[in-house]
Design a protein around this motif. Structure first.
Motif, mmCIF file in Angstrom:
data_model
loop_
_atom_site.group_PDB
_atom_site.id
_atom_site.type_symbol
_atom_site.label_atom_id
_atom_site.label_comp_id
_atom_site.label_asym_id
_atom_site.label_seq_id
_atom_site.Cartn_x
_atom_site.Cartn_y
_atom_site.Cartn_z
ATOM 1 N N GLN A 67 25.064 -0.211 27.964
ATOM 2 C CA GLN A 67 26.014 0.827 27.995
ATOM 3 C C GLN A 67 26.355 1.112 26.327
ATOM 4 N N GLN A 68 26.286 -0.055 25.616
ATOM 5 C CA GLN A 68 26.253 -0.069 24.079
ATOM 6 C C GLN A 68 25.145 0.974 23.507
ATOM 7 N N GLU A 69 24.046 0.627 24.134
ATOM 8 C CA GLU A 69 22.726 1.343 23.403
ATOM 9 C C GLU A 69 22.737 2.649 23.704
ATOM 10 N N ILE A 70 23.235 3.161 25.109
ATOM 11 C CA ILE A 70 22.991 4.387 25.386
ATOM 12 C C ILE A 70 24.225 5.351 24.791
ATOM 13 N N ARG A 71 25.162 4.655 24.546
ATOM 14 C CA ARG A 71 26.369 5.331 23.553
ATOM 15 C C ARG A 71 25.797 5.561 22.287
ATOM 16 N N GLU A 72 25.088 4.628 21.693
ATOM 17 C CA GLU A 72 24.470 4.848 20.296
ATOM 18 C C GLU A 72 23.166 5.797 20.364
ATOM 19 N N ALA A 73 22.469 6.138 21.417
ATOM 20 C CA ALA A 73 21.103 6.509 21.286
ATOM 21 C C ALA A 73 21.382 8.107 20.848
ATOM 22 N N ASP A 74 20.363 8.447 19.884
ATOM 23 C CA ASP A 74 20.307 9.843 19.399
ATOM 24 C C ASP A 74 19.112 10.661 20.264
ATOM 25 N N GLY A 75 18.324 9.831 21.346
ATOM 26 C CA GLY A 75 17.571 10.555 22.008
ATOM 27 C C GLY A 75 17.195 9.477 23.147
ATOM 28 N N ILE A 76 16.869 9.763 24.212
ATOM 29 C CA ILE A 76 16.404 8.935 25.498
ATOM 30 C C ILE A 76 15.442 9.503 26.079
ATOM 31 N N VAL A 77 14.467 8.530 26.446
ATOM 32 C CA VAL A 77 13.333 8.684 27.195
ATOM 33 C C VAL A 77 13.361 8.075 28.663
ATOM 34 N N ILE A 78 13.075 8.452 29.704
ATOM 35 C CA ILE A 78 13.032 7.868 30.961
ATOM 36 C C ILE A 78 11.808 8.106 31.544
ATOM 37 N N ILE A 79 11.112 6.853 32.209
ATOM 38 C CA ILE A 79 10.075 6.963 32.654
ATOM 39 C C ILE A 79 10.005 6.356 34.151
ATOM 40 N N HIS A 80 9.617 6.934 35.234
ATOM 41 C CA HIS A 80 9.755 6.234 36.653
ATOM 42 C C HIS A 80 8.570 6.993 37.484
ATOM 43 N N PRO A 81 8.304 6.446 38.623
ATOM 44 C CA PRO A 81 7.446 7.412 39.687
ATOM 45 C C PRO A 81 8.385 8.215 40.436
#
Length: 202
Positions: A67-81
């Motif tokens: 939660q802390q890191e996603i608050r601070e993220a300037d960008g997000i990359v999600i990888i899944h099938p």
């Protein structure tokens, strides 16, 4: 920039893992700070406890870190099938437990949750990489490409991230090493384009 990279696949030797490694390398070459999580390797618990549902307070340190890191993220990359037109259970549980109210979104004062949300994520852009064994025509015409709607509209737009890109690689089961190498080059170029060096984006 701080970029959160989240991988949801049980096999450490999967093509999803190769996408994640390529993504991390491309981001590093661009000078970004990477916060990488392989949900299966770190044994992220996807089950949302009833008490956590009520309190919105994570019950373990790992979820609190996410939660802390996603608050601070300037960008997000999600990888899944693509499993049944959905993310795997561990990724769905990550969504349920990490993208909580007052972390990723909120509602206006006096709104009980039935109105329009206010996105709280500061991320400037989100990128999703998926893999599938379903042909593109069938995915779109029969199923309506549910992963596009889930990530673009139901999640990222809801949480305030409106710059969005998604790449689907298929058919994985029939792919050759040469095809996968070309796909990984596409991953590199997509990452570089969406997350340029900060000096280049000003």
């Amino acid at each position: 920039m701080n970029i959160s990279v989240i991988l949801g696949h049980p096999y450490s030797y999967s093509f999803n893992a190769a996408i994640a490694a390529t993504t991390a390398q491309a981001l590093k070459e661009q000078g970004h700070t990477i916060r990488f999580h392989d949900l299966c390797r770190e044994q992220f618990n996807p089950v949302l406890p009833d008490t956590e549902l009520v309190s919105d307070v994570p019950e373990d340190a790992l979820t609190a870190l996410h939660q802390q890191e996603i608050r601070e993220a300037d960008g997000i990359v999600i990888i899944h099938p693509n499993w049944w037109g959905q993310p795997p259970a561990i990724m769905k549980g990550w969504i349920d437990r990490v993208l909580r109210e007052e972390v990723a979104y909120t509602f206006p004062k006096g709104d009980n949750g039935g109105g329009l949300p206010i996105g709280l994520l500061k991320a400037k852009a989100a990128l999703v990489f998926n893999t599938s064994n379903t042909p593109e025509e069938r995915e779109r015409n029969v199923f309506g490409d549910p992963l596009e709607r889930i990530w673009k509209d139901c999640i990222f737009a809801f949480c305030g991230v409106h710059v969005f890109e998604r790449k689907m690689f298929r058919i994985i089961a029939a792919s050759t090493p040469d095809i996968r190498a070309k796909w990984l080059e596409e991953v590199r170029e997509t990452v570089r384009s969406l997350f340029p060096p900060e000096s280049a984006s000003r």
